[in-house]
Motif scaffolding. Structure first.
Motif, PDB file in Angstrom:
ATOM      1  N   PHE A  96      -0.378   6.992  -5.961  1.00  0.00           N
ATOM      2  CA  PHE A  96      -0.028   8.231  -5.267  1.00  0.00           C
ATOM      3  C   PHE A  96      -0.018   7.951  -3.776  1.00  0.00           C
ATOM      4  CE2 PHE A  96      -4.626   8.217  -5.830  1.00  0.00           C
ATOM      5  CZ  PHE A  96      -5.138   8.629  -4.611  1.00  0.00           C
ATOM      6  N   ASN A  97       0.453   8.900  -3.011  1.00  0.00           N
ATOM      7  CA  ASN A  97       0.447   8.787  -1.560  1.00  0.00           C
ATOM      8  C   ASN A  97      -0.761   9.533  -1.003  1.00  0.00           C
ATOM      9  OD1 ASN A  97       2.970   7.380  -1.457  1.00  0.00           O
ATOM     10  ND2 ASN A  97       4.021   9.335  -1.755  1.00  0.00           N
ATOM     11  N   TRP A  98      -1.410   8.977   0.010  1.00  0.00           N
ATOM     12  CA  TRP A  98      -2.598   9.611   0.567  1.00  0.00           C
ATOM     13  C   TRP A  98      -2.309  11.015   1.074  1.00  0.00           C
ATOM     14  CZ3 TRP A  98      -7.076   8.190  -0.870  1.00  0.00           C
ATOM     15  CH2 TRP A  98      -7.411   6.842  -1.052  1.00  0.00           C
ATOM     16  N   ASN A  99      -1.111  11.237   1.585  1.00  0.00           N
ATOM     17  CA  ASN A  99      -0.799  12.579   2.092  1.00  0.00           C
ATOM     18  C   ASN A  99      -0.812  13.621   0.971  1.00  0.00           C
ATOM     19  OD1 ASN A  99       1.929  11.192   1.468  1.00  0.00           O
ATOM     20  ND2 ASN A  99       2.462  13.356   1.524  1.00  0.00           N
ATOM     21  N   ALA A 100      -0.682  13.167  -0.287  1.00  0.00           N
ATOM     22  CA  ALA A 100      -0.677  14.092  -1.420  1.00  0.00           C
ATOM     23  C   ALA A 100      -2.053  14.692  -1.676  1.00  0.00           C
ATOM     24  CB  ALA A 100      -0.179  13.392  -2.678  1.00  0.00           C
ATOM     25  N   VAL A 101      -3.114  14.064  -1.163  1.00  0.00           N
ATOM     26  CA  VAL A 101      -4.467  14.586  -1.385  1.00  0.00           C
ATOM     27  C   VAL A 101      -5.157  14.955  -0.078  1.00  0.00           C
ATOM     28  CG1 VAL A 101      -4.768  13.387  -3.571  1.00  0.00           C
ATOM     29  CG2 VAL A 101      -5.480  12.263  -1.458  1.00  0.00           C
ATOM     30  N   GLU A 102      -4.474  14.783   1.047  1.00  0.00           N
ATOM     31  CA  GLU A 102      -5.075  15.158   2.322  1.00  0.00           C
ATOM     32  C   GLU A 102      -5.390  16.657   2.332  1.00  0.00           C
ATOM     33  OE1 GLU A 102      -4.139  14.982   7.148  1.00  0.00           O
ATOM     34  OE2 GLU A 102      -2.626  14.312   5.694  1.00  0.00           O
ATOM     35  N   GLY A 103      -6.622  16.996   2.664  1.00  0.00           N
ATOM     36  CA  GLY A 103      -7.046  18.387   2.682  1.00  0.00           C
ATOM     37  C   GLY A 103      -7.565  18.897   1.349  1.00  0.00           C
ATOM     38  N   GLU A 104      -7.555  18.059   0.308  1.00  0.00           N
ATOM     39  CA  GLU A 104      -7.990  18.500  -1.016  1.00  0.00           C
ATOM     40  C   GLU A 104      -9.506  18.433  -1.159  1.00  0.00           C
ATOM     41  OE1 GLU A 104      -7.870  20.479  -3.530  1.00  0.00           O
ATOM     42  OE2 GLU A 104      -5.877  19.691  -4.046  1.00  0.00           O
ATOM     43  N   TYR A 105     -10.068  19.420  -1.866  1.00  0.00           N
ATOM     44  CA  TYR A 105     -11.471  19.372  -2.228  1.00  0.00           C
ATOM     45  C   TYR A 105     -11.669  18.329  -3.331  1.00  0.00           C
ATOM     46  CZ  TYR A 105     -11.916  23.884   0.194  1.00  0.00           C
ATOM     47  OH  TYR A 105     -11.903  24.895   1.121  1.00  0.00           O
ATOM     48  N   CYS A 106     -12.833  17.717  -3.338  1.00  0.00           N
ATOM     49  CA  CYS A 106     -13.095  16.667  -4.316  1.00  0.00           C
ATOM     50  C   CYS A 106     -14.557  16.678  -4.728  1.00  0.00           C
ATOM     51  CB  CYS A 106     -12.711  15.296  -3.752  1.00  0.00           C
ATOM     52  SG  CYS A 106     -13.714  14.772  -2.331  1.00  0.00           S
ATOM     53  N   LYS A 137      -0.694   7.055  10.502  1.00  0.00           N
ATOM     54  CA  LYS A 137      -0.408   6.716   9.117  1.00  0.00           C
ATOM     55  C   LYS A 137      -1.505   7.236   8.202  1.00  0.00           C
ATOM     56  CE  LYS A 137       0.897   2.847   6.148  1.00  0.00           C
ATOM     57  NZ  LYS A 137       1.098   1.371   6.074  1.00  0.00           N
ATOM     58  N   ARG A 138      -1.086   7.864   7.106  1.00  0.00           N
ATOM     59  CA  ARG A 138      -2.033   8.301   6.088  1.00  0.00           C
ATOM     60  C   ARG A 138      -2.310   7.112   5.174  1.00  0.00           C
ATOM     61  NH1 ARG A 138      -1.324  11.842   9.963  1.00  0.00           N
ATOM     62  NH2 ARG A 138      -2.142  13.914   9.425  1.00  0.00           N
ATOM     63  N   ASP A 139      -3.438   6.460   5.361  1.00  0.00           N
ATOM     64  CA  ASP A 139      -3.790   5.311   4.531  1.00  0.00           C
ATOM     65  C   ASP A 139      -5.306   5.228   4.405  1.00  0.00           C
ATOM     66  OD1 ASP A 139      -4.750   4.240   6.913  1.00  0.00           O
ATOM     67  OD2 ASP A 139      -3.101   2.828   7.147  1.00  0.00           O
ATOM     68  N   GLU A 140      -5.777   4.196   3.704  1.00  0.00           N
ATOM     69  CA  GLU A 140      -7.204   4.076   3.427  1.00  0.00           C
ATOM     70  C   GLU A 140      -8.039   3.841   4.688  1.00  0.00           C
ATOM     71  OE1 GLU A 140      -5.280   0.050   2.952  1.00  0.00           O
ATOM     72  OE2 GLU A 140      -4.850   2.113   2.347  1.00  0.00           O
ATOM     73  N   TYR A 325       0.470  17.931  -5.963  1.00  0.00           N
ATOM     74  CA  TYR A 325       0.129  19.227  -6.539  1.00  0.00           C
ATOM     75  C   TYR A 325       1.302  19.646  -7.405  1.00  0.00           C
ATOM     76  CZ  TYR A 325      -1.673  23.982  -6.975  1.00  0.00           C
ATOM     77  OH  TYR A 325      -2.155  25.166  -7.484  1.00  0.00           O
ATOM     78  N   GLU A 326       1.177  19.448  -8.714  1.00  0.00           N
ATOM     79  CA  GLU A 326       2.304  19.491  -9.637  1.00  0.00           C
ATOM     80  C   GLU A 326       2.595  20.905 -10.127  1.00  0.00           C
ATOM     81  OE1 GLU A 326       1.369  14.977 -11.297  1.00  0.00           O
ATOM     82  OE2 GLU A 326       0.579  16.724 -12.369  1.00  0.00           O
ATOM     83  N   ARG A 327       3.800  21.042 -10.709  1.00  0.00           N
ATOM     84  CA  ARG A 327       4.192  22.337 -11.259  1.00  0.00           C
ATOM     85  C   ARG A 327       5.171  22.127 -12.405  1.00  0.00           C
ATOM     86  NH1 ARG A 327       7.661  26.937  -8.045  1.00  0.00           N
ATOM     87  NH2 ARG A 327       9.351  25.615  -8.798  1.00  0.00           N
ATOM     88  N   THR A 328       5.067  22.985 -13.417  1.00  0.00           N
ATOM     89  CA  THR A 328       6.066  23.059 -14.475  1.00  0.00           C
ATOM     90  C   THR A 328       6.230  24.521 -14.839  1.00  0.00           C
ATOM     91  OG1 THR A 328       6.783  22.077 -16.584  1.00  0.00           O
ATOM     92  CG2 THR A 328       4.478  22.787 -16.433  1.00  0.00           C
ATOM     93  N   HIS A 329       7.040  24.774 -15.868  1.00  0.00           N
ATOM     94  CA  HIS A 329       7.281  26.150 -16.298  1.00  0.00           C
ATOM     95  C   HIS A 329       6.999  26.244 -17.787  1.00  0.00           C
ATOM     96  CE1 HIS A 329       9.454  29.938 -17.091  1.00  0.00           C
ATOM     97  NE2 HIS A 329       9.273  30.188 -15.803  1.00  0.00           N
ATOM     98  N   ILE A 330       6.619  27.415 -18.222  1.00  0.00           N
ATOM     99  CA  ILE A 330       6.309  27.626 -19.631  1.00  0.00           C
ATOM    100  C   ILE A 330       7.507  27.285 -20.518  1.00  0.00           C
ATOM    101  CG2 ILE A 330       6.959  30.080 -19.680  1.00  0.00           C
ATOM    102  CD1 ILE A 330       3.840  28.504 -21.314  1.00  0.00           C
ATOM    103  N   ASP A 331       8.728  27.454 -20.002  1.00  0.00           N
ATOM    104  CA  ASP A 331       9.929  27.123 -20.785  1.00  0.00           C
ATOM    105  C   ASP A 331       9.964  25.638 -21.129  1.00  0.00           C
ATOM    106  OD1 ASP A 331      10.658  29.754 -20.537  1.00  0.00           O
ATOM    107  OD2 ASP A 331      12.277  29.403 -19.094  1.00  0.00           O
TER     108      ASP A 331
END
Length: 353
Positions: A96-106, A137-140, A325-331
């Motif tokens: 994954f990319n670090w920016n995808a979890v920046e600001g996330e609670y853990c 840069k968003r990295d480790e 932060y993923e998304r789908t639909h019930i369909d």
């Protein structure tokens, strides 16, 4: 077939699954949950040495078998370093990319079982102090965990029981909308896992007669590349990975249909088996998209690389913003459930001599 998909039960189970922390390598709790679910519905299962679960339903033909797999492991991280400030440096689990979890609670899961909360942030987050922080840069080397504890040093953090090698899970933030969307981390691949559990429950409760002995393989190491590449019964001829469809520019997949993959980074999937799935979707009026995923691999492709002589295919719900932060639909969930049932009750692909 309409009774196969129970929306309320499916969403309730999915919410439970995404909220059980299970980054690859830390999956004992969710596999325990899986085992309890199966026991509660009188479905026998076996466990592999790696901790995966296999359920077998005997079919009319016991010479040729099918196998369907989904995975419970997710992205996550491990503590790479306890910094002198008391904050934590992370090492990724999965891609994954670090920016995808920046600001996330853990949550940090210590070896003693204690859980410590925190937030994943850039070290240089404060704009009133760090000019140009947004361009860094968003990295480790810049991302760290700010603990929700009074810590001022590495010694303080270690006193909490936190050490190098502790697992770090990301909050799911599960939510459904009135318009039918499901938003959460870890829909990859807990959406598909939910559908397989619901399908097994339906087959058991309704004594569904299957044309072939069929195995359901719940793997727990897919995100790191080897979840379903072992413990495959030798009679298995067809191997289906039930996993997310990748959505983005140039992709056919969407959040409202079942996505059938023709090719990913491992190469083409078995042509005749893929065409069989397309035929089932057409015959059942199941909304589907045929697609190619450019940067993707599955447990089915892992099985092929491991040398198994099987026909392999891949389909599943379309997942927007995968590995973020993923998304789908019930369909999409409903279409995938319909294709799953159509497949396990259909004749096997006939191959020319």
């Amino acid at each position: 077939m309409n009774n196969v998909f129970n929306q309320q039960q499916t969403l309730s189970l999915l919410e439970q699954l995404v909220n059980i922390a299970s980054p690859s390598g830390y999956t004992a709790n969710i596999m325990r949950f899986m085992g309890q679910f199966l026991q509660d519905h009188n479905i026998p299962y076996t466990k592999t040495n790696k901790g995966a679960i296999i359920v077998t339903f005997k079919g009319d033909n016991d010479d040729q078998h099918r196998l369907l797999t989904a995975h419970t492991d997710t992205l996550g991280a491990m503590v790479k370093e306890v910094k002198q400030s008391g904050r934590l440096k992370l090492a990724m689990i999965g891609g994954f990319n670090w920016n995808a979890v920046e600001g996330e609670y853990c949550t940090i899961h210590t070896a003693s079982g204690k859980k410590v909360r925190g937030t994943i942030l850039m070290h240089e987050t404060t704009v009133h102090v760090y000019r140009g922080a947004g361009d860094l840069k968003r990295d480790e080397n810049h991302i760290e965990v700010r603990l929700d504890e009074k810590v001022f040093s590495a010694q303080d953090t270690r006193a909490l029981g936190i050490e190098v090698g502790d697992f770090v899970s990301f909050d799911a933030r599960y939510e459904t909308t009135e318009s039918g969307f499901v938003k959460s981390r870890h829909l990859d691949d807990k959406a598909s896992t939910t559908l397989l559990l619901q399908l097994m429950k339906y087959v058991k409760e309704n004594s569904v007669k299957l044309p072939y002995t069929t195995h359901f393989y719940i793997s727990n190491n897919e995100e790191i590349g080897y979840g379903g590449n072992s413990n495959i019964p030798e009679q298995v001829v067809e191997y289906i990975a039930v996993d997310m469809g990748a959505i983005g520019d140039g992709q056919a997949s969407d959040e409202y249909t079942v996505s059938i993959c023709a090719k990913d980074s491992s190469g083409p999937y078995h042509y005749e088996l893929t065409q069989h799935l397309i035929g089932l979707a057409k015959a059942g009026n199941i909304d589907y998209k045929l697609d190619i995923y450019p940067y993707y691999g599955s447990d089915a492709s892992a099985a092929i690389r491991a040398g198994y002589d099987v026909r392999h295919a891949l389909f599943g719900p379309g997942i927007e913003s995968s590995h973020a932060y993923e998304r789908t639909h019930i369909d999409s969930l409903q279409a995938t459930a319909a294709l799953l049932y159509a497949y396990i009750t259909s004749p096997m692909v006939e191959m020319e001599d």
